[in-house]
Scaffold this motif. Structure first.
Motif, PDB file in Angstrom:
ATOM      1  N   GLU A  49     -27.792  11.273  -8.165  1.00  0.00           N
ATOM      2  CA  GLU A  49     -29.190  11.456  -8.564  1.00  0.00           C
ATOM      3  C   GLU A  49     -29.303  12.136  -9.932  1.00  0.00           C
ATOM      4  O   GLU A  49     -30.083  11.702 -10.791  1.00  0.00           O
ATOM      5  N   ALA A  50     -28.529  13.203 -10.137  1.00  0.00           N
ATOM      6  CA  ALA A  50     -28.591  13.918 -11.417  1.00  0.00           C
ATOM      7  C   ALA A  50     -28.111  13.038 -12.560  1.00  0.00           C
ATOM      8  O   ALA A  50     -28.702  13.029 -13.649  1.00  0.00           O
ATOM      9  N   ARG A 103     -28.150   9.715 -12.755  1.00  0.00           N
ATOM     10  CA  ARG A 103     -29.102   8.645 -13.048  1.00  0.00           C
ATOM     11  C   ARG A 103     -30.369   9.176 -13.708  1.00  0.00           C
ATOM     12  O   ARG A 103     -30.979   8.491 -14.537  1.00  0.00           O
ATOM     13  N   GLU A 104     -30.747  10.384 -13.364  1.00  0.00           N
ATOM     14  CA  GLU A 104     -31.897  10.997 -14.021  1.00  0.00           C
ATOM     15  C   GLU A 104     -31.602  11.284 -15.490  1.00  0.00           C
ATOM     16  O   GLU A 104     -32.474  11.167 -16.357  1.00  0.00           O
ATOM     17  N   ALA A 105     -30.349  11.648 -15.765  1.00  0.00           N
ATOM     18  CA  ALA A 105     -29.954  11.988 -17.136  1.00  0.00           C
ATOM     19  C   ALA A 105     -29.487  10.768 -17.933  1.00  0.00           C
ATOM     20  O   ALA A 105     -29.182  10.889 -19.125  1.00  0.00           O
ATOM     21  N   THR A 137     -28.462  20.045 -12.039  1.00  0.00           N
ATOM     22  CA  THR A 137     -29.723  19.382 -12.351  1.00  0.00           C
ATOM     23  C   THR A 137     -29.470  18.452 -13.529  1.00  0.00           C
ATOM     24  O   THR A 137     -28.376  18.460 -14.124  1.00  0.00           O
ATOM     25  N   LYS A 138     -30.454  17.681 -13.893  1.00  0.00           N
ATOM     26  CA  LYS A 138     -30.347  16.838 -15.094  1.00  0.00           C
ATOM     27  C   LYS A 138     -30.000  17.695 -16.312  1.00  0.00           C
ATOM     28  O   LYS A 138     -29.103  17.353 -17.092  1.00  0.00           O
TER      29      LYS A 138
END
Length: 354
Positions: A203-204, A206-208, A312-313
């Motif tokens: 998730e992190a 793909r967010e970044a 986190t991102k």
């Protein structure tokens, strides 16, 4: 011809050392068999990657916490012991080599019942529950870290390091870039969340992704069922559930890696001299062994660590910038690492050679 039974499963980390040993054992003329769970990841890794006959048995998970499954799983373990006992009786091996995991416990106990010598490999600084149990029935225990010796009986443990697959060192950057469809204009960042994937890392990342793709071409090994179809055509980003035969070429093309901190994986990255950002499994999801592995590597200057609770991102992007800035010093530190011939030492002990 001497016979050896291999066992271990539940994750790729309980299988990859076997993949390092199997080619050399076959060259030495040993007759090999593998006992694992009926449908665990070890089955596909052994059947797809080797010619070793595979035998499935019942396997129950051993837990340190309360769960209703704890009521029925001991019966699964008992069934696994019985099944392994009869399979060992048919195979008649000279020894059993276990890499750990819950499926290994019934095999180790059954081997002990048949007076078959048992050898175990423990990858981490602290042993898992399966290897703690299995150690009571083992002749010798091979350990990766010197710190692990204190957890076993005096004289029982031998420090061998982690067995590294020869083929992993034989890839080429050109073939890796070609397979991935990448060019040489940007460095390649490989993300490995472990054989089962890692939701929070996925998730992190793909967010970044939009920001990271300005600086990297990205290989994302995201685990079974974790491919994001909406990103399949993203330029500079390739995602896979798992990579097997092409992995040596992919790692040869890799400039930086984000990885969990399982011992087998991080020793492979160290051997390949690839700067790594380790994101160990949290204590909430494990016994904390990956945290200890990561801290040991960080202390020696082999990696940077980003704890999952802090992931986190923003922290991912910042950590990668720091890794990139420190890459030359990290490579110098890695150059001082002298790998022991783990495979040779393990083989000599199992086969009784001097």
């Amino acid at each position: 011809m001497k016979k050896l039974v291999l066992t271990g499963g539940g994750s790729a980390g309980h299988v990859t050392p076997h993949l390092a040993l199997i080619p050399k054992l076959e060259k030495m003329g040993w007759d090999l068999n593998y006992i694992g769970s009926v449908d665990g990841i070890e089955k596909s890794l052994i059947q797809d990657g080797t010619n070793v006959p595979y035998h499935g048995i019942s396997s129950g998970k051993l837990r340190r916490y309360f769960d209703l499954k704890n009521i029925k799983d001991p019966f699964k373990v008992a069934a696994g012991v019985a099944q392994a006992y009869f399979k060992l009786g048919r195979i008649k091996p000279d020894a059993v080599f276990s890499k750990g995991g819950f499926v290994a416990v019934p095999v180790v106990i059954a081997a002990w019942m048949r007076n078959i010598p048992v050898y175990i490999h423990e990858s981490d600084i602290t042993p898992g529950l399966a290897n703690k149990i299995s150690s009571k029935f083992a002749s010798k225990i091979f350990v990766t870290f010197d710190e692990a010796k204190k957890h076993f009986a005096a004289g029982q443990a031998i420090v061998t390091g982690s067995p590294i697959r020869d083929e992993l060192l034989q890839g080429t950057r050109e073939k890796g870039l070609s397979f991935l469809g990448f060019r040489s204009h940007l460095p390649v960042l490989t993300i490995m969340g472990g054989s089962l994937g890692a939701r929070k890392i996925n998730e992190a990342l793909r967010e970044a992704l939009p920001e990271l793709l300005r600086s990297y071409q990205i290989v994302h090994i995201c685990g079974k069922g974790n491919v994001d179809e909406s990103l399949k055509n993203t330029e500079g980003y390739r995602q896979f559930e798992y990579i097997q035969s092409e992995l040596p070429d992919v790692v040869a093309a890799t400039d930086f890696v984000i990885s969990r901190a399982g011992s087998n994986s991080i020793f492979e990255w160290l051997t390949l001299k690839i700067p790594m950002l380790l994101i160990p499994l949290s204590r909430a999801a494990s016994r904390g062994d990956q945290i200890l592995n990561a801290q040991s590597f960080e202390k020696q200057g082999y990696c940077h660590v980003l704890y999952e609770e802090e992931l986190t991102k923003v922290t991912l992007i910042t950590s990668l910038k720091d890794l990139k800035a420190d890459q030359e010093q990290m490579k110098k530190n890695m150059d001082t690492f002298k790998a022991s011939d783990s495979v040779d030492l393990i083989l000599r002990t199992i086969t009784g050679q001097k």
